[in-house]
Design a protein around this motif. Structure first.
Motif: not given
Length: 331
Positions: A305-311
């Motif tokens: 989820a955090l990886a997705d939120l980077v964008g």
């Protein structure tokens, strides 16, 4: 009619009739040739009127005003009687409550009765110090119901803390605190849930679980924080709501991290947080708080989820997610 006959018919003693006359409440309409008082039918009706007003609690002075003052209205009289009756009922109810609490301690001697009464009076003192000393007295001496009632009404934070401590030691009073949860007064509801949060035992825990559905956000939040710290998963939805609302959100996030103790729980919590982040109704500040809450949730779901939120289009959210990934060693 002479005074003796009036006394027999009315039930009012001749002495009281003379007292009424001395106050001007009743004036015999005439005198016999021998000088004896002679009462007419109208005089007797007035006597019965006086007795009726005495029966509902009026003083003789008030009765005189009611009978002779043209400006005196019955509505004023009834309002005053209602007020005084309520005061009397409240005082007698308080006395009955105190006596019930004394009786509950099963006093063996007059000294025991006096000790309990003194402590009950101290709990109702206007002095915060006196109330606090009474709260810190032995729980064997202070009835639990009195402690619970005092805790629901206590505004001083130090006295309130002492009362909650005493209740937690006693292990009782939960029933009264449960009533407090339904009070129309917000402050009473908050005091009730704070007291229950510090009490051990199944009964208090059950009441806290029920409080998760309270319409009062403060009550729900306090119950959720307490249950979350104890590892109860039922608190999770309310804790997420608190983060969204920004109400004790840091404490709520800490409680969620405690609850994420196994993979299944961690994945469930992360999914709930991500779901709220992606909710189109959640504003930027709340999305930021939800992103920060993911920091305390272990596992792959939170990391993905955090990886997705980077964008994410919200730069603050994106930066927060990137920073948290680096802290987790995933970025």
């Amino acid at each position: 009619m002479l005074i003796g006959e009036v006394a027999r018919r009315s039930g009012v003693s001749a002495r009281m009739l003379r007292h009424y006359e001395s106050l001007g409440l009743v004036r015999p309409s005439g005198r016999t040739g021998s000088g004896y008082r002679e009462y007419s039918g109208e005089d007797v009706r007035r006597i019965f009127h006086i007795e009726s007003l005495r029966a509902v609690g009026l003083s003789l002075r008030e009765i005189g005003r009611a009978l002779d003052d043209p400006g005196f209205t019955p509505a004023d009289l009834v309002d005053d009687l209602i007020h005084r009756t309520r005061e009397r009922i409240a005082a007698e109810t308080e006395l009955l409550t105190r006596l019930d609490r004394v009786h509950a301690t099963d006093p063996a001697a007059w000294e025991d009765v006096l000790q309990v009464l003194a402590l009950l009076r101290a709990l109702g003192s206007t002095s915060a110090g006196t109330r606090q000393r009474a709260a810190l007295a032995s729980v064997d001496e202070v009835p639990v119901e009195a402690l619970a009632q005092a805790a629901l009404g206590e505004g001083d934070p130090y006295v309130a803390g002492a009362l909650r401590w005493a209740l937690s030691r006693s292990g009782g009073g939960a029933a009264l605190l449960a009533e407090g949860l339904g009070s129309p007064v917000a402050a009473v509801r908050e005091r009730a849930v704070r007291a229950l949060a510090e009490m051990p035992g199944r009964e208090a825990a059950t009441l806290l679980r029920d409080a998760l559905a309270s319409p009062d956000a403060v009550v729900r939040g306090r119950a959720a924080l307490t249950l979350g710290a104890r590892g109860e998963a039922a608190a999770i939805p309310v804790l997420v709501d608190m983060i969204v609302a920004g109400s004790n959100d840091t404490d709520a996030a800490d409680a969620l991290s405690v609850l994420a103790g196994d993979d299944a729980a961690a994945d469930r919590i992360a999914s709930l947080l991500v779901g709220r982040i992606g909710d189109g109704t959640t504003g930027p500040p709340a999305r930021g708080r939800l992103t920060q809450a993911l920091a305390g949730i272990p596992g792959a779901t939170a990391s993905c989820a955090l990886a997705d939120l980077v964008g994410d289009a919200d730069r603050a959210v994106a930066l927060t997610a990137a920073y948290l990934l680096r802290l987790r060693g995933d970025g």
